[in-house]
Write a protein that holds these residues in place. Sequence first.
Motif, PDB file in Angstrom:
ATOM      1  N   THR A   1      -2.507  41.477 124.029  1.00  0.00           N
ATOM      2  CA  THR A   1      -1.546  40.085 124.241  1.00  0.00           C
ATOM      3  C   THR A   1      -1.492  40.128 125.835  1.00  0.00           C
ATOM      4  OG1 THR A   1      -0.823  40.367 122.254  1.00  0.00           O
ATOM      5  CG2 THR A   1       0.082  38.759 123.698  1.00  0.00           C
TER       6      THR A   1
ATOM      7  N   PRO B   1      -7.923  30.062 126.038  1.00  0.00           N
ATOM      8  CA  PRO B   1      -8.841  30.241 124.813  1.00  0.00           C
ATOM      9  C   PRO B   1      -9.951  30.255 125.210  1.00  0.00           C
ATOM     10  CG  PRO B   1      -7.725  28.326 124.356  1.00  0.00           C
ATOM     11  CD  PRO B   1      -7.218  28.790 125.835  1.00  0.00           C
TER      12      PRO B   1
ATOM     13  N   SER C   1     -14.399  30.657 123.024  1.00  0.00           N
ATOM     14  CA  SER C   1     -15.192  31.185 122.361  1.00  0.00           C
ATOM     15  C   SER C   1     -16.360  31.380 122.675  1.00  0.00           C
ATOM     16  CB  SER C   1     -15.043  30.553 120.996  1.00  0.00           C
ATOM     17  OG  SER C   1     -15.635  29.345 121.132  1.00  0.00           O
TER      18      SER C   1
ATOM     19  N   ILE D   1     -10.038  38.763 123.545  1.00  0.00           N
ATOM     20  CA  ILE D   1      -9.666  37.653 122.596  1.00  0.00           C
ATOM     21  C   ILE D   1     -10.061  38.087 121.036  1.00  0.00           C
ATOM     22  CG2 ILE D   1     -10.054  35.302 121.391  1.00  0.00           C
ATOM     23  CD1 ILE D   1     -10.139  34.324 124.343  1.00  0.00           C
ATOM     24  N   ARG D   2     -11.048  38.655 120.838  1.00  0.00           N
ATOM     25  CA  ARG D   2     -11.507  39.218 119.729  1.00  0.00           C
ATOM     26  C   ARG D   2     -10.511  40.299 119.146  1.00  0.00           C
ATOM     27  NH1 ARG D   2     -15.839  40.568 116.079  1.00  0.00           N
ATOM     28  NH2 ARG D   2     -16.048  42.714 116.348  1.00  0.00           N
TER      29      ARG D   2
ATOM     30  N   LYS E   1      -7.553  40.822 119.937  1.00  0.00           N
ATOM     31  CA  LYS E   1      -6.260  40.375 119.785  1.00  0.00           C
ATOM     32  C   LYS E   1      -6.244  39.686 118.339  1.00  0.00           C
ATOM     33  CE  LYS E   1      -3.400  37.136 122.029  1.00  0.00           C
ATOM     34  NZ  LYS E   1      -3.370  36.126 121.011  1.00  0.00           N
ATOM     35  N   GLU E   2      -7.425  38.840 118.118  1.00  0.00           N
ATOM     36  CA  GLU E   2      -7.239  38.288 116.940  1.00  0.00           C
ATOM     37  C   GLU E   2      -7.506  39.241 115.861  1.00  0.00           C
ATOM     38  OE1 GLU E   2      -9.270  34.145 118.283  1.00  0.00           O
ATOM     39  OE2 GLU E   2     -10.703  35.691 117.122  1.00  0.00           O
ATOM     40  N   LEU E   3      -8.338  40.448 115.865  1.00  0.00           N
ATOM     41  CA  LEU E   3      -8.677  41.165 114.918  1.00  0.00           C
ATOM     42  C   LEU E   3      -7.180  42.085 114.638  1.00  0.00           C
ATOM     43  CD1 LEU E   3     -12.049  42.627 115.262  1.00  0.00           C
ATOM     44  CD2 LEU E   3     -11.481  41.383 113.401  1.00  0.00           C
TER      45      LEU E   3
ATOM     46  N   GLU F   1      -4.365  40.962 115.096  1.00  0.00           N
ATOM     47  CA  GLU F   1      -3.439  40.247 114.495  1.00  0.00           C
ATOM     48  C   GLU F   1      -3.622  40.236 113.124  1.00  0.00           C
ATOM     49  OE1 GLU F   1      -2.152  37.477 118.129  1.00  0.00           O
ATOM     50  OE2 GLU F   1      -3.822  36.842 116.986  1.00  0.00           O
ATOM     51  N   LEU F   2      -5.061  40.125 112.579  1.00  0.00           N
ATOM     52  CA  LEU F   2      -5.368  39.999 111.422  1.00  0.00           C
ATOM     53  C   LEU F   2      -5.114  41.031 110.584  1.00  0.00           C
ATOM     54  CD1 LEU F   2      -7.141  38.392 109.178  1.00  0.00           C
ATOM     55  CD2 LEU F   2      -8.855  39.692 110.058  1.00  0.00           C
TER      56      LEU F   2
ATOM     57  N   GLU G   1      -1.310  41.338 110.063  1.00  0.00           N
ATOM     58  CA  GLU G   1      -0.830  40.552 109.029  1.00  0.00           C
ATOM     59  C   GLU G   1      -0.963  41.118 107.609  1.00  0.00           C
ATOM     60  OE1 GLU G   1      -2.403  36.470 108.029  1.00  0.00           O
ATOM     61  OE2 GLU G   1      -2.013  36.367 110.109  1.00  0.00           O
TER      62      GLU G   1
END
Length: 691
Positions: A310, A321, A323, A661-662, A664-666, A668-669, A672
Motif C-alpha cells: 500500500t 488505479p 489495469s 496493484i495486483r 495489493k489486491e490479492l 487484501e483478498l 479478507e
Amino acid sequence: MMVLTKKMIEIRSILQKVDQSNSLTLPSIVVIGSQSSGKSSVLEAIVGHEFLPKGSNMVTRRPIELTLVNTPGTGEEYGEFPGLGFRRITDFSSIQRTLTELNMAVTDAECVSDDPIHLTIYSPNVPDLSLIDLPGYIQVVGQNQPLQLKQKISELCDKYIQPPNVILAISAADVDLANSTALRASRRVDPRGERTIGVITKMDLVDPIRGASILGDKQYSLRLGYVGVVSKAPPTQGLFKIGPANLMSAIAKHENDFFSSHPLEFGPDAGVNVGTTTLRKKLMNVLEQTMSASLQSTSNAIRQELEEATYEFKVQYNDRPLSAESYLAESLDAFKHAFKQFTEEFGRPQMRELLKGELNQKVLDLLAARYWNKPITDLSAAQIDPDRITDLPKADPNSLYWRRQLDASASALTKLGVGRLATTVVASALQSHVDQLLNNSNFAAHPFARQAIIEAASTILNEKFYSTSDQVENCIKPFKFEIEIEEREWSQGRQHVGEVLKKELYDCEAALNGLETSIGGRRKMKEVINFIDKTRKGDIIVDGDGRSGAGGFSASLLAKGREAVFLRDRADIISMRLMAVKSKQCASVKNKYFCPEVFLDAAASKLASTAVLFLNVELLSEFYYNFPRELDLRLGRHLTDDEVEKFAKEDPKIRRHLEVIRRKELLELVLEKMDSLRKLEGRERERLTSG
Ligand code: GDP
C-alpha cells in the motif's frame, strides 16, 4: 470442520500467486522417503489413481505441489496444471504423461530442480489436502548422474521440510528404521518429532509381530505417530488390470484383508494405526490443525506485506488505479486521437507538395538529359548550332528539332509512371507518419502493439495500392497526348521553376564547396580541374582512363576532380538557365520552346494536381476511414485477457505498477478470506465446546 481446510487450501493457492518465495504461505504436507520406499504408491493410494511418473531413472526431478480438492456430489475426477493453463484433464494417464515430461525436461546433468510443478486434482473421493512430493533420497549415485546429486536432493528436501510444514516420512517396513533416510532427515529439522508423521509401507513384507513393533516404535517416537500401510495394488488377475476407478477400493480391500487377518497385531485393541483410510484421515486432521495454528502468524505477515504494498502504491504510483485493459484502452484512444489530429494536418495541399517535390526532381533529370548535356564552349557566343545549349534562348519555334525536344521531354514526364510514383510517395509518407505517431505514443515501448499498428497501416495501404496507381494513371492519360498550358499556369511555373533552379544551384555550389574541402583547398582543386579540363580538350593525352592516377594526381583525387568539373559545369548551366527563365523571352507560353524548364514545371504541376484529386479519394480518405477501425480490430476486442496482460507488461514501468496493484489486491483478498475464516473457526470452536 473440513470446510476450514478447503478454505485454507484456497488461500494457500492465492498466496502462491502473490509470493513465489514462499515467505507467505500456509503449511502443507511434505512427502519424503528414499527411492523405492513406496512413496509414490502411498500418494496414489490417497488419490485413488495412478498418476505419478514411473521408472527407475530418477523420475521425480522437480517438487510436485499437489492440491487435492474434495468435490462432493460430483461424479467427475480430473486434474489441472494451473501454471500451464491445462484445464480439466480427466484421463489420469495423461496427467502421468505430462508429469513425466515436465520432470524429464530437467536434464540428466542437472538432475533435480527446485522449480515446483503445480497440480490440482478434483474428485469426490479425495480429501482436501495440500501435499508436496519430492525427489526420493538416493543411496548410490548412478552412472550418468552428477556426484553431488545426493547432496542436491537432500538440500531440496531440506528446503521444504522447514516449519510450519508437516513432514510425511515414508519408510519401508523391510528396512531397519535406524536406516530410514526420511526419518533421519526429519529428525534434523524436527528433533522432538512434533510435526512428523511416520508412514511404514510394505507391511505385508514383514512378519506381523515385527510390523506391529515398528508401529509402536519408542526409539524414534513421533507425537503424530506411525501409520502402517500396504499400498501396493493387489496382483492383477489374468489379463485384467485393475481399473483406475477402483484402485482406491481395491487397495482398501487388500489392506483390510491383510490387517484383519492379524487381529492380534493390528486389531482395534492392538493400539496401532494401520491402513490408507486411517492415514488419509490423519493427514486431514493434522493439516487442519497445523493450518489453523499458523493462521494468525501468516495473517500477521500478510498484513505487514499489505502495508508495504500500500505504501509503495501511494508513494511510487500516487494511488493511481491501473489495469492492463484500461492501460491498453487509454493508449489506443490517445493514439487514435493523435492520428485524428494528423488527418487534419495532412490533406490535399500536403500531398500535392510532396508529389510536386518528387516531380521537380524528375523534371530536373529530364532537363539535364535533354537540354543541359551539351558542352558550353562560350556562354556569350550566339552561334546557330542546335547542339549548343547557348542556342536554346534563340530556339526557332518552327524548328523541328526544338519541337521534338520539348515533345519528347513532355512525353517522358507523363509516361514515367506517375500513378505508381504518386501512390508510392503518399503511401510511404503515411507509413512514416504512423511511425512517428507511434514513437511519440505509449506504444513506443510495446513491440507487440507496434507491430500490430504498423501491419494495420501497411495492410490497408497495400490493399489500395494497385487500384489507386491505376486510377491515377488513368486520370492523367489525356496529358500523354497533349498538355495545354494557360498563361496563368505558365507564370506560376516560371516563378516556381526559378526557385527550383535556385535551390539546385545552391545545392551544386554547396557540394562543390564540400569537395573543395575534401580535395584540400581552393588552389589544389583548381589545379586538378585545370588538368581535367586540359585532358578533355585534348591538350593532354592521358593513357587509359586515368584510373590509376595521372599528372601527378592520385586516382581518387582525379575522381573528385571529375566530380568537381561536373558540378561546376552544372552550376554554370543552371545559372545561365536561371537568367533565361527570368528574361523577358520566357514571360509567355508562346515562347515555350525557349523555356522548357517553365513548360515542364507547369506540366508537372498539372500532373500533381490531377493525381492528388484521385489520391485523395482512392487512398487518403480510405486510409483515414479504415485505419482507426483496423486498430480497434487488432488491438481492441479480439485480444484475449492474457494477450492484453502480456501487452501491458511489455513496458517495465507499467508492469511494476500493475504488479503492485495486483499484489495489493490479492493480499487484501487473502486477508479478507482469512479474517472470515478466523471467525468461522471461532464459532466452530464455541459450538464444539458448548456441545
Ligand atoms: P517410490 O520409489 O518410493 O515412489 O516407491 P514406489 O511406490 O514406486 O514403490 C517401489 C516398489 O515397491 C514398487 O514395486 C511397488 O509396487 C512396491 N511397493 C510399494 N508399496 C508396497 C507395499 O505396501 N507392499 C509391497 N509388497 N510392495 C510395495
